[in-house]
Write a protein that holds these residues in place. Structure first.
Motif, PDB file in Angstrom:
ATOM      1  N   GLN A   1       0.826  -1.204   0.000  1.00 38.61           N
ATOM      2  CA  GLN A   1       0.000   0.000   0.000  1.00 38.61           C
ATOM      3  C   GLN A   1       0.867   1.264   0.000  1.00 38.61           C
ATOM      4  O   GLN A   1       0.603   2.202  -0.754  1.00 38.61           O
ATOM      5  CB  GLN A   1      -0.900  -0.028   1.241  1.00 38.61           C
ATOM      6  CG  GLN A   1      -1.952   1.049   1.289  1.00 38.61           C
ATOM      7  CD  GLN A   1      -2.937   0.812   2.425  1.00 38.61           C
ATOM      8  OE1 GLN A   1      -4.119   0.598   2.206  1.00 38.61           O
ATOM      9  NE2 GLN A   1      -2.456   0.857   3.649  1.00 38.61           N
TER      10      GLN A   1
ATOM     11  N   LYS B   1       2.737   1.512  -3.461  1.00 38.26           N
ATOM     12  CA  LYS B   1       1.879   2.006  -4.538  1.00 38.26           C
ATOM     13  C   LYS B   1       1.683   3.524  -4.432  1.00 38.26           C
ATOM     14  O   LYS B   1       1.659   4.224  -5.451  1.00 38.26           O
ATOM     15  CB  LYS B   1       0.522   1.297  -4.503  1.00 38.26           C
ATOM     16  CG  LYS B   1       0.558  -0.136  -4.995  1.00 38.26           C
ATOM     17  CD  LYS B   1      -0.840  -0.756  -4.981  1.00 38.26           C
ATOM     18  CE  LYS B   1      -0.826  -2.160  -5.548  1.00 38.26           C
ATOM     19  NZ  LYS B   1      -2.188  -2.776  -5.531  1.00 38.26           N
ATOM     20  N   TYR B   2       1.553   4.011  -3.206  1.00 40.68           N
ATOM     21  CA  TYR B   2       1.355   5.450  -3.019  1.00 40.68           C
ATOM     22  C   TYR B   2       2.612   6.223  -3.415  1.00 40.68           C
ATOM     23  O   TYR B   2       2.526   7.235  -4.124  1.00 40.68           O
ATOM     24  CB  TYR B   2       1.003   5.746  -1.566  1.00 40.68           C
ATOM     25  CG  TYR B   2       0.651   7.197  -1.343  1.00 40.68           C
ATOM     26  CD1 TYR B   2      -0.622   7.671  -1.647  1.00 40.68           C
ATOM     27  CD2 TYR B   2       1.588   8.103  -0.859  1.00 40.68           C
ATOM     28  CE1 TYR B   2      -0.950   9.013  -1.469  1.00 40.68           C
ATOM     29  CE2 TYR B   2       1.277   9.437  -0.676  1.00 40.68           C
ATOM     30  CZ  TYR B   2       0.007   9.887  -0.981  1.00 40.68           C
ATOM     31  OH  TYR B   2      -0.303  11.213  -0.820  1.00 40.68           O
TER      32      TYR B   2
ATOM     33  N   GLU C   1      -8.234   1.078   4.114  1.00 47.30           N
ATOM     34  CA  GLU C   1      -7.649   0.672   2.833  1.00 47.30           C
ATOM     35  C   GLU C   1      -8.345   1.379   1.677  1.00 47.30           C
ATOM     36  O   GLU C   1      -7.698   1.795   0.698  1.00 47.30           O
ATOM     37  CB  GLU C   1      -7.740  -0.842   2.666  1.00 47.30           C
ATOM     38  CG  GLU C   1      -6.798  -1.614   3.567  1.00 47.30           C
ATOM     39  CD  GLU C   1      -6.798  -3.092   3.230  1.00 47.30           C
ATOM     40  OE1 GLU C   1      -7.356  -3.481   2.178  1.00 47.30           O
ATOM     41  OE2 GLU C   1      -6.234  -3.877   4.021  1.00 47.30           O
ATOM     42  N   ASP C   2      -9.668   1.503   1.768  1.00 46.89           N
ATOM     43  CA  ASP C   2     -10.415   2.176   0.710  1.00 46.89           C
ATOM     44  C   ASP C   2     -10.019   3.649   0.609  1.00 46.89           C
ATOM     45  O   ASP C   2      -9.900   4.197  -0.500  1.00 46.89           O
ATOM     46  CB  ASP C   2     -11.921   2.068   0.965  1.00 46.89           C
ATOM     47  CG  ASP C   2     -12.463   0.674   0.686  1.00 46.89           C
ATOM     48  OD1 ASP C   2     -11.742  -0.121   0.042  1.00 46.89           O
ATOM     49  OD2 ASP C   2     -13.594   0.373   1.112  1.00 46.89           O
TER      50      ASP C   2
ATOM     51  N   ALA D   1      -6.720   3.879  -1.097  1.00 43.41           N
ATOM     52  CA  ALA D   1      -6.876   3.575  -2.524  1.00 43.41           C
ATOM     53  C   ALA D   1      -7.410   4.780  -3.284  1.00 43.41           C
ATOM     54  O   ALA D   1      -6.928   5.107  -4.376  1.00 43.41           O
ATOM     55  CB  ALA D   1      -7.804   2.379  -2.705  1.00 43.41           C
TER      56      ALA D   1
ATOM     57  N   THR E   1      -4.648   7.486  -3.392  1.00 42.72           N
ATOM     58  CA  THR E   1      -3.628   7.106  -4.374  1.00 42.72           C
ATOM     59  C   THR E   1      -4.121   7.357  -5.786  1.00 42.72           C
ATOM     60  O   THR E   1      -3.380   7.870  -6.640  1.00 42.72           O
ATOM     61  CB  THR E   1      -3.251   5.623  -4.206  1.00 42.72           C
ATOM     62  OG1 THR E   1      -2.790   5.392  -2.869  1.00 42.72           O
ATOM     63  CG2 THR E   1      -2.158   5.221  -5.186  1.00 42.72           C
TER      64      THR E   1
END
Length: 257
Positions: free
Chosen positions: A138, A141-142, A207-208, A211, A214
């Motif tokens: 996570q 990816k960010y 997490e959402d 997401a 990001t």
């Protein structure tokens, strides 16, 4: 005709003011004023390091006042706002505000400011860097979405080189460091710092939420904001670093360089 021109000029001035207001609103929404104040508060520590390394610890009140003056948060904020005005398209600014001023956008920026303040404590920073979450997919990816490691490395290298250029100009002697070795060291440190920093931030998000955040930074709008932000920060930091180096060079004894 004169009346028409007067109205046209007035309309243009109103539009220009609206553009400036939008970009300034982006600067505020990004938490830049608060982040600058935190950065400036670390100036004394940075100045103390330079004092020991290049002035033999003899900088005294003159050096302390020089550091305080150069790390002026009002000046740095003004510089960054001015550059952002030239770098960020007003349409992009307007679109960016739709997200940055949303509940999630505001939450994310508030967490960034809180984490940056927390990182002024070396113990907190060390713990965040070593946390398993710092290596999470996570976080990766960010960082990749915003190219944060490369952007921060570029700014860090430019600022460090500027410091040595200032030091040499101030002292009239000295050598620049090896750029490749410098870049490698800064890239490694930047990635470690960023991983810990964003792991701490994301620990307070779902997490959402991460997401969606990001995804925003991967859009053209998010990329435009980041381009403008790093250009503004880079210019300000490089200017500051050169000034610090030049001031130290003028005060440093020759055998300290």
């Amino acid at each position: 005709m004169t009346r028409f021109l007067t109205r046209a000029v007035s309309l243009w001035m109103l539009c220009a003011s609206a553009v400036a207001a939008d970009v300034d609103a982006v600067v505020d929404a990004l938490g830049v004023p608060e982040l600058i104040r935190i950065f400036a508060s670390e100036g004394a520590e940075s100045g103390a390091f330079v004092d020991e390394a290049y002035l033999g610890g003899q900088g005294g009140d003159v050096w302390a006042e020089t550091v305080r003056r150069l790390y002026d948060p009002a000046r740095m904020e003004q510089e960054m706002r001015a550059v952002m005005q030239t770098q960020l398209d007003p349409d992009m600014a307007e679109q960016a505000l739709l997200f940055l001023q949303s509940d999630l956008g505001a939450k994310a920026i508030a967490l960034e400011v809180q984490a940056r303040q927390a990182f002024t404590d070396d113990t907190v920073e060390a713990a965040a860097r070593s946390a398993p979450s710092a290596q999470s997919e996570q976080v990766t990816k960010y960082l990749d979405a915003r190219a944060l490691v490369s952007r921060n490395t570029d700014v860090g290298v430019a600022a460090r080189i500027a410091f040595f250029e200032g030091l040499i100009d101030g002292a009239g002697t000295g050598d620049l460091p090896d750029t490749d070795a410098l870049r490698a060291a800064i890239a490694e440190d930047s990635e470690g710092w960023l991983r810990g920093y964003y792991a701490l931030i994301q620990s307070a998000m779902t997490e959402d939420e991460v997401a969606v955040l990001t995804a925003f930074w991967k859009t053209d709008v998010g990329d435009a904001v980041d381009d403008a932000l790093f250009e503004a920060f880079g210019q300000s930091y490089v200017t500051l670093s050169y000034a610090i180096g030049q001031a130290a060079g003028r005060l440093a004894p020759q055998n300290e360089l």
